[in-house]
Scaffold this motif. Structure first.
Motif, PDB file in Angstrom:
ATOM      1  N   VAL A  99      14.008  56.665 111.625  1.00 26.15           N
ATOM      2  CA  VAL A  99      12.907  57.195 110.500  1.00 26.15           C
ATOM      3  C   VAL A  99      13.557  57.218 109.463  1.00 26.15           C
ATOM      4  O   VAL A  99      12.736  56.811 108.397  1.00 26.15           O
ATOM      5  CB  VAL A  99      12.412  58.586 111.240  1.00 26.15           C
ATOM      6  CG1 VAL A  99      11.153  58.867 110.374  1.00 26.15           C
ATOM      7  CG2 VAL A  99      11.351  58.122 112.610  1.00 26.15           C
ATOM      8  N   GLN A 100      14.552  57.977 109.170  1.00 27.00           N
ATOM      9  CA  GLN A 100      15.083  58.214 108.068  1.00 27.00           C
ATOM     10  C   GLN A 100      15.457  56.982 107.208  1.00 27.00           C
ATOM     11  O   GLN A 100      14.980  56.829 105.834  1.00 27.00           O
ATOM     12  CB  GLN A 100      16.287  59.144 107.994  1.00 27.00           C
ATOM     13  CG  GLN A 100      16.694  59.975 106.861  1.00 27.00           C
ATOM     14  CD  GLN A 100      17.616  61.149 107.291  1.00 27.00           C
ATOM     15  OE1 GLN A 100      17.656  61.931 107.828  1.00 27.00           O
ATOM     16  NE2 GLN A 100      19.028  60.801 106.485  1.00 27.00           N
ATOM     17  N   ALA A 101      16.061  56.167 107.863  1.00 25.97           N
ATOM     18  CA  ALA A 101      16.518  54.872 107.126  1.00 25.97           C
ATOM     19  C   ALA A 101      15.309  54.091 107.064  1.00 25.97           C
ATOM     20  O   ALA A 101      15.350  53.701 105.576  1.00 25.97           O
ATOM     21  CB  ALA A 101      17.540  54.158 108.207  1.00 25.97           C
TER      22      ALA A 101
ATOM     23  N   MET B 276      12.476  55.273 106.027  1.00 22.36           N
ATOM     24  CA  MET B 276      11.737  56.029 104.699  1.00 22.36           C
ATOM     25  C   MET B 276      12.551  55.472 103.414  1.00 22.36           C
ATOM     26  O   MET B 276      12.080  55.097 102.632  1.00 22.36           O
ATOM     27  CB  MET B 276      11.907  57.433 104.940  1.00 22.36           C
ATOM     28  CG  MET B 276      11.085  58.105 105.867  1.00 22.36           C
ATOM     29  SD  MET B 276      11.421  59.897 106.057  1.00 22.36           S
ATOM     30  CE  MET B 276       9.879  60.665 106.647  1.00 22.36           C
ATOM     31  N   ALA B 277      13.917  55.350 103.758  1.00 23.61           N
ATOM     32  CA  ALA B 277      14.634  55.153 102.452  1.00 23.61           C
ATOM     33  C   ALA B 277      14.299  53.535 102.218  1.00 23.61           C
ATOM     34  O   ALA B 277      14.100  53.169 101.068  1.00 23.61           O
ATOM     35  CB  ALA B 277      16.130  55.117 102.828  1.00 23.61           C
TER      36      ALA B 277
ATOM     37  N   ILE C 239      11.167  51.669 103.032  1.00 26.02           N
ATOM     38  CA  ILE C 239      10.015  51.411 102.144  1.00 26.02           C
ATOM     39  C   ILE C 239       9.958  52.142 101.295  1.00 26.02           C
ATOM     40  O   ILE C 239       9.178  51.476 100.276  1.00 26.02           O
ATOM     41  CB  ILE C 239       9.159  52.341 103.210  1.00 26.02           C
ATOM     42  CG1 ILE C 239       8.883  51.593 104.802  1.00 26.02           C
ATOM     43  CG2 ILE C 239       7.677  52.402 102.724  1.00 26.02           C
ATOM     44  CD1 ILE C 239       8.198  50.157 104.643  1.00 26.02           C
ATOM     45  N   GLU C 240      10.541  53.111 100.729  1.00 31.17           N
ATOM     46  CA  GLU C 240      10.572  53.789  99.364  1.00 31.17           C
ATOM     47  C   GLU C 240      10.956  52.854  98.459  1.00 31.17           C
ATOM     48  O   GLU C 240      10.273  52.826  97.230  1.00 31.17           O
ATOM     49  CB  GLU C 240      11.419  54.852  99.416  1.00 31.17           C
ATOM     50  CG  GLU C 240      11.363  55.939  98.058  1.00 31.17           C
ATOM     51  CD  GLU C 240      12.461  57.021  97.825  1.00 31.17           C
ATOM     52  OE1 GLU C 240      12.243  57.916  97.714  1.00 31.17           O
ATOM     53  OE2 GLU C 240      13.628  56.619  98.101  1.00 31.17           O
TER      54      GLU C 240
ATOM     55  N   PRO D 113       6.633  51.494  97.679  1.00 31.55           N
ATOM     56  CA  PRO D 113       6.980  53.195  97.656  1.00 31.55           C
ATOM     57  C   PRO D 113       5.430  53.748  97.842  1.00 31.55           C
ATOM     58  O   PRO D 113       5.521  54.900  98.305  1.00 31.55           O
ATOM     59  CB  PRO D 113       7.242  53.663  96.384  1.00 31.55           C
ATOM     60  CG  PRO D 113       7.157  52.502  95.120  1.00 31.55           C
ATOM     61  CD  PRO D 113       7.370  51.185  96.296  1.00 31.55           C
TER      62      PRO D 113
ATOM     63  N   ILE E 292       8.305  54.395 115.170  1.00 30.13           N
ATOM     64  CA  ILE E 292       9.348  54.929 114.014  1.00 30.13           C
ATOM     65  C   ILE E 292       8.724  54.702 112.725  1.00 30.13           C
ATOM     66  O   ILE E 292       8.603  55.792 111.779  1.00 30.13           O
ATOM     67  CB  ILE E 292      10.429  53.854 114.140  1.00 30.13           C
ATOM     68  CG1 ILE E 292      11.506  54.151 115.162  1.00 30.13           C
ATOM     69  CG2 ILE E 292      11.287  53.753 112.849  1.00 30.13           C
ATOM     70  CD1 ILE E 292      12.359  53.176 115.398  1.00 30.13           C
TER      71      ILE E 292
ATOM     72  N   GLN F 231       6.131  57.407 111.858  1.00 31.29           N
ATOM     73  CA  GLN F 231       6.756  58.713 111.341  1.00 31.29           C
ATOM     74  C   GLN F 231       7.259  58.464 109.694  1.00 31.29           C
ATOM     75  O   GLN F 231       7.615  59.542 109.101  1.00 31.29           O
ATOM     76  CB  GLN F 231       7.824  59.006 112.044  1.00 31.29           C
ATOM     77  CG  GLN F 231       7.666  59.499 113.322  1.00 31.29           C
ATOM     78  CD  GLN F 231       6.760  60.958 113.389  1.00 31.29           C
ATOM     79  OE1 GLN F 231       5.665  60.924 114.029  1.00 31.29           O
ATOM     80  NE2 GLN F 231       7.460  61.880 112.502  1.00 31.29           N
ATOM     81  N   THR F 232       7.384  57.026 109.346  1.00 32.18           N
ATOM     82  CA  THR F 232       7.735  56.901 108.136  1.00 32.18           C
ATOM     83  C   THR F 232       6.584  57.032 107.249  1.00 32.18           C
ATOM     84  O   THR F 232       6.822  56.864 105.803  1.00 32.18           O
ATOM     85  CB  THR F 232       8.316  55.444 107.976  1.00 32.18           C
ATOM     86  OG1 THR F 232       9.342  55.209 108.963  1.00 32.18           O
ATOM     87  CG2 THR F 232       8.763  54.958 106.654  1.00 32.18           C
ATOM     88  N   GLY F 233       5.376  57.360 107.496  1.00 27.11           N
ATOM     89  CA  GLY F 233       4.334  57.550 106.592  1.00 27.11           C
ATOM     90  C   GLY F 233       3.291  56.070 106.596  1.00 27.11           C
ATOM     91  O   GLY F 233       2.929  56.159 105.443  1.00 27.11           O
TER      92      GLY F 233
END
Lengths: 430, 430
Positions: free
Chosen positions: B79-81, B83-84, B86-87, B91, B119, B122-124
């Motif tokens: 999820v964290q990866a 997010m990085a 997609i941002e 963004p 996943i 959770q990334t939004g």
């Protein structure tokens, strides 16, 4: 392991959990957009209190110790978050200088430093430790019980006209403070314009005020509450402050009494609205300060009038001997989580904008309405790592990952508030 | 659980492990700098083979399935990866369209899709599934054994003049392909200039060639080997290719024989140099293709001359009926890892530039010199999550986290090669 909640989770908090889970994509996107406007602190830990009917941050630490209390399984998350942060701050960074607390006899604290150094090394940085202590005049090795060795070295101003901070033979791009500067800002840290000092000096307790943080949190909580349509009070404790209080000389007692009374009445109204039977209480604590000193639980305004000498002494001295001057009066949030009959509160750790772990602070000798950050506390790692993607299908209040997700969301609201707070209090802002 | 290595780790690979651990900050910084120049694929999985004396990637998948085989504990990393990633890409993205493989009867594959969707949620992101299958003409729910439900929906060109791809009522910022386009590029995916299509069309097997990937890997391995001062062969298999091969019509056999012979001789020289007693072998496989079809283990050049009809048939058809035209001849890397006596190879999963998990592909019916990606294989999650910060103090070859860290480093070299490969083969590059 999830602590047992002594009040069954029901009513308002169940609704909060449902709303948060349902709105996950919107919430994560909301955070993503907020982080385009605001820069998260490099790291941060947030103390939460879960009353069953309310879940709120009560303390936001910008110099978190206790990384050693996170479970080792969470370390890859910390490394990944730290990579994301360094890439933005100083993408070609080779060296990082870590400045720990001045007093270094505490083995637990030193294990925290070792853990942090190890995370940063995995991030691709040569890490060395620079000490603010006058006792450290040459590289001083310290052996830890687990066989690791830390070397504390004396800080030095280096480069042309001493414009940079480092060690004699070590020029860092980034300087990471793990020292909360309660004792004031050391001269050697001032006027660093070429390097990144994280967090900035005005995040230290020499300058920082809790009331500024909770002012910012008010705004964040209000905005977020609109996103998922809740009463902001569900995640936000009331607070106010009194300036110029001197417990020794009994100056400012009226302001304290009035503030306590006002906050207690506001809480009582909310408790009535939600049918909560508990007795409202407030926490009185220093507006600047840390280490769990100078904190008092008050259930009636008269209590702050009749302080005996011992209580006044306790309230007037905080870490490194600062006199309390400004006092925060904050709604007390019960914590109804228990581990083996001992009162527990979750502490959530974040790096950059990511949750990287957490633990329960547990205290066998304290009550549900007391500060747990006190001698005698111990730590139980939060099981964030187990099935940690929320389970939308689970019944509200039942699933472990869902409760932890909720904790992570509220903790990140405090993180965002810290970011706003640092922007607003930046002495170099235009 | 760490598989047992049937050859004790000794000699060259121990030295590799030591050098990699010692140089961790330099390695991670090197990656950080490389990722400033190159954009990592959104996701990627890499098959590694660990011969004890050599550790190398043998296949780099840009449309990884099998996310369901990662342990749930690794999900926060993913999820964290994500997010990085997609941002950076989009963004303010709200919607993501996920395009799975066309044939959707495979429950395991569908669980992979469900895991990916979870996943990304959770990334939004609001995630919906668009199908390339002609059978999907309306929203079609599919229930999974674990109670989850997927809904496949027909793709549609939307917006002004059909410039965008989406669903009837769903306009995504990003389109994530989990379909490797072995069957060619569907018209509906062409000419999308306003949206992000990940990975790009030229990453699909309709266009992609393994030889381009390993060309790029050559460069990466050479550059990396200088950083830590090793023989690049320790992490890089020899390869060459033959174009215009037709097994049915026995065209190109001489090229194949010569190539096999050349590679076998090169391996033999290296084996001699390092005192390795194993018998050299090569893998002959389609330069375009996947799914483990059309793969042959060869220990002598004469073997590719005397193929019987059955073997020729096996080599000439790959997924969705493409004829093999170009053939890769690659150094075979023994895998001497075993789980319960069955041959195993590590598969490492990455999102953005981060390792997010992995598993062992295990095959009870295959030998140490055979392709394991074949019917009968099963999966055992890699225990990346246990104590996963490398232990510099441990004896080489002993510590689990150290072996996994090594896997993560080599897998990321292949990831970086994929990034170079996609740059170099981009049809829209200037």
């Amino acid at each position: 392991m999830v602590p047992h909640l002594i009040t069954a989770l029901n009513g308002p908090l169940l609704e909060l959990e449902s709303k948060v889970l349902e709105a996950t994509p919107a919430i994560e996107r909301w955070f993503r957009l907020e982080w385009q406007e605001h820069t998260p602190p490099f790291y941060c830990s947030v103390d939460l209190r879960n009353a069953g009917f309310k879940l709120a941050p009560v303390d936001t630490n910008l110099f978190p110790g206790g990384f050693n209390n996170l479970s080792p399984e969470m370390m890859p998350l910390a490394v990944q978050a730290s990579m994301a942060s360094i890439e933005k701050i100083c993408p070609d960074a080779k060296n990082l200088l870590l400045i720990p607390e001045r007093h270094t006899r505490n083995v637990f604290y030193l294990q925290n430093v070792a853990r942090l150094a190890s995370i940063l090394r995995q991030t691709g940085l040569n890490v060395r430790l620079g000490s603010l202590s006058e006792e450290i005049t040459k590289p001083t090795p310290i052996d830890l019980p687990d066989g690791q060795r830390l070397v504390l070295e004396p800080l030095a101003r280096i480069g042309n006209k001493g414009r940079r901070l480092g060690l004699k033979d070590f020029d860092p791009c980034t300087i990471l403070l793990n020292n909360d500067l309660s004792g004031g800002i050391p001269k050697i840290l001032e006027n660093l314009h070429e390097q990144y000092l994280l967090p900035p000096l005005h995040a230290g307790w020499a300058v920082r005020r809790k009331s500024n943080h909770f002012d910012a949190y008010d705004d964040v909580a209000k905005k977020f509450s609109k996103v998922i349509d809740i009463d902001p009070w569900m995640i936000n404790p009331f607070f106010t402050k009194c300036t110029g209080v001197n417990f020794h000389e009994r100056i400012g007692e009226e302001c304290l009494q009035e503030s306590v009374d006002t906050i207690l009445k506001k809480i009582a109204r909310k408790y009535k609205e939600y049918g909560i039977k508990e007795k409202p209480y407030v926490i009185v604590k220093a507006d600047a300060g840390t280490y769990g000193m100078g904190i008092m639980t008050v259930k009636d305004a008269s209590e702050v009038k009749d302080l005996n000498r011992k209580e006044r002494n306790k309230m007037s001295v905080i870490k490194e001997g600062l006199e309390v001057a400004d006092v925060l009066v904050q709604e007390g949030v019960y914590t109804f989580e228990k581990i083996n009959e001992a009162v527990a509160e979750p502490v959530v750790y974040m790096m950059d904008r990511y949750v990287v772990g957490g633990f329960y602070r547990v205290h066998t000798g304290r009550g549900v309405d007391e500060n747990l950050n006190a001698p005698g506390m111990h730590f139980v790692p939060l099981a964030f790592e187990h099935n940690s993607i929320p389970d939308v299908a689970a019944k509200p209040g039942i699933a472990v990952p869902n409760r932890f997700y909720l904790y992570g969301v509220v903790a990140r609201l405090a993180l965002l508030a810290a970011s706003l707070e640092l922007e607003r209090t930046d002495p170099e802002a235009e």
